[in-house]
Design a protein around this motif. Structure first.
Motif, PDB file in Angstrom:
ATOM      1  N   PRO A 128       0.806  -1.233   0.000  1.00 64.01           N
ATOM      2  CA  PRO A 128       0.000   0.000   0.000  1.00 64.01           C
ATOM      3  C   PRO A 128       0.837   1.282   0.000  1.00 64.01           C
ATOM      4  O   PRO A 128       0.350   2.337  -0.407  1.00 64.01           O
ATOM      5  N   PHE A 145       1.162   2.907  -3.358  1.00 67.09           N
ATOM      6  CA  PHE A 145      -0.023   3.597  -3.851  1.00 67.09           C
ATOM      7  C   PHE A 145      -0.608   4.510  -2.772  1.00 67.09           C
ATOM      8  O   PHE A 145      -1.820   4.639  -2.652  1.00 67.09           O
ATOM      9  N   SER A 146       0.235   5.159  -2.006  1.00 70.28           N
ATOM     10  CA  SER A 146      -0.234   5.939  -0.865  1.00 70.28           C
ATOM     11  C   SER A 146      -1.042   7.174  -1.273  1.00 70.28           C
ATOM     12  O   SER A 146      -1.805   7.688  -0.474  1.00 70.28           O
ATOM     13  N   LYS A 147      -0.879   7.643  -2.496  1.00 69.06           N
ATOM     14  CA  LYS A 147      -1.610   8.834  -2.925  1.00 69.06           C
ATOM     15  C   LYS A 147      -2.838   8.487  -3.759  1.00 69.06           C
ATOM     16  O   LYS A 147      -3.386   9.326  -4.452  1.00 69.06           O
ATOM     17  N   ALA A 148      -3.254   7.263  -3.690  1.00 71.77           N
ATOM     18  CA  ALA A 148      -4.450   6.862  -4.431  1.00 71.77           C
ATOM     19  C   ALA A 148      -5.684   7.470  -3.783  1.00 71.77           C
ATOM     20  O   ALA A 148      -5.726   7.663  -2.567  1.00 71.77           O
ATOM     21  N   PRO A 149      -6.700   7.772  -4.573  1.00 75.11           N
ATOM     22  CA  PRO A 149      -7.902   8.371  -3.991  1.00 75.11           C
ATOM     23  C   PRO A 149      -8.650   7.425  -3.045  1.00 75.11           C
ATOM     24  O   PRO A 149      -9.241   7.870  -2.069  1.00 75.11           O
ATOM     25  N   GLN A 150      -8.623   6.155  -3.317  1.00 78.50           N
ATOM     26  CA  GLN A 150      -9.300   5.182  -2.442  1.00 78.50           C
ATOM     27  C   GLN A 150      -8.244   4.367  -1.697  1.00 78.50           C
ATOM     28  O   GLN A 150      -7.997   3.201  -2.010  1.00 78.50           O
ATOM     29  N   GLN A 151      -7.624   4.967  -0.698  1.00 74.90           N
ATOM     30  CA  GLN A 151      -6.529   4.307   0.015  1.00 74.90           C
ATOM     31  C   GLN A 151      -6.988   3.042   0.728  1.00 74.90           C
ATOM     32  O   GLN A 151      -6.255   2.050   0.758  1.00 74.90           O
ATOM     33  N   VAL A 211      -7.277   0.219  -1.808  1.00 75.86           N
ATOM     34  CA  VAL A 211      -5.950  -0.222  -2.252  1.00 75.86           C
ATOM     35  C   VAL A 211      -5.294  -1.087  -1.181  1.00 75.86           C
ATOM     36  O   VAL A 211      -4.706  -2.127  -1.478  1.00 75.86           O
ATOM     37  N   ARG A 212      -5.407  -0.687   0.081  1.00 75.47           N
ATOM     38  CA  ARG A 212      -4.860  -1.496   1.177  1.00 75.47           C
ATOM     39  C   ARG A 212      -5.514  -2.863   1.230  1.00 75.47           C
ATOM     40  O   ARG A 212      -4.851  -3.875   1.401  1.00 75.47           O
ATOM     41  N   CYS A 238      -4.259  -5.012  -1.730  1.00 77.69           N
ATOM     42  CA  CYS A 238      -2.881  -5.483  -1.511  1.00 77.69           C
ATOM     43  C   CYS A 238      -2.843  -6.597  -0.468  1.00 77.69           C
ATOM     44  O   CYS A 238      -2.151  -7.597  -0.643  1.00 77.69           O
TER      45      CYS A 238
END
Length: 84
Positions: free
Chosen positions: A22, A25-31, A34-35, A38
């Motif tokens: 994660p 992709f820490s700057k993804a809009p749906q954190q 994404v977590r 992963c």
């Protein structure tokens, strides 16, 4: 012993993927999504690998050879067969 080490090594790898995935992709809009993706990917890949690895250690179905074939193989490999 090498079986345990292999399981520990691969488990550590997938834990690292789950923990540090994660971060990529820490700057993804749906954190949160994404977590979750992963983590689920790491768990599923690890579980699939573990099942395949353990199934190869103790297979349920083995080769079925008749007695003559076993004797021929033993003679060609220079292994004495005990007469029983």
């Amino acid at each position: 012993m090498e079986v345990i080490l292999m399981i520990i090594f691969v488990t550590a790898f997938w834990v690292a993927v789950a923990k540090f995935g994660p971060i990529l992709f820490s700057k993804a809009p749906q954190q949160d999504l994404v977590r979750c993706v992963c983590l689920l990917t790491a768990v599923c890949c690890w579980l699939f690998w573990l099942c395949c690895y353990l199934a190869q250690l103790n297979p349920l179905v083995g080769p079925k050879l008749n007695q003559n074939t076993i004797k021929i193989i033993a003679r060609s490999w220079d292994n004495p067969i005990s007469q029983g």
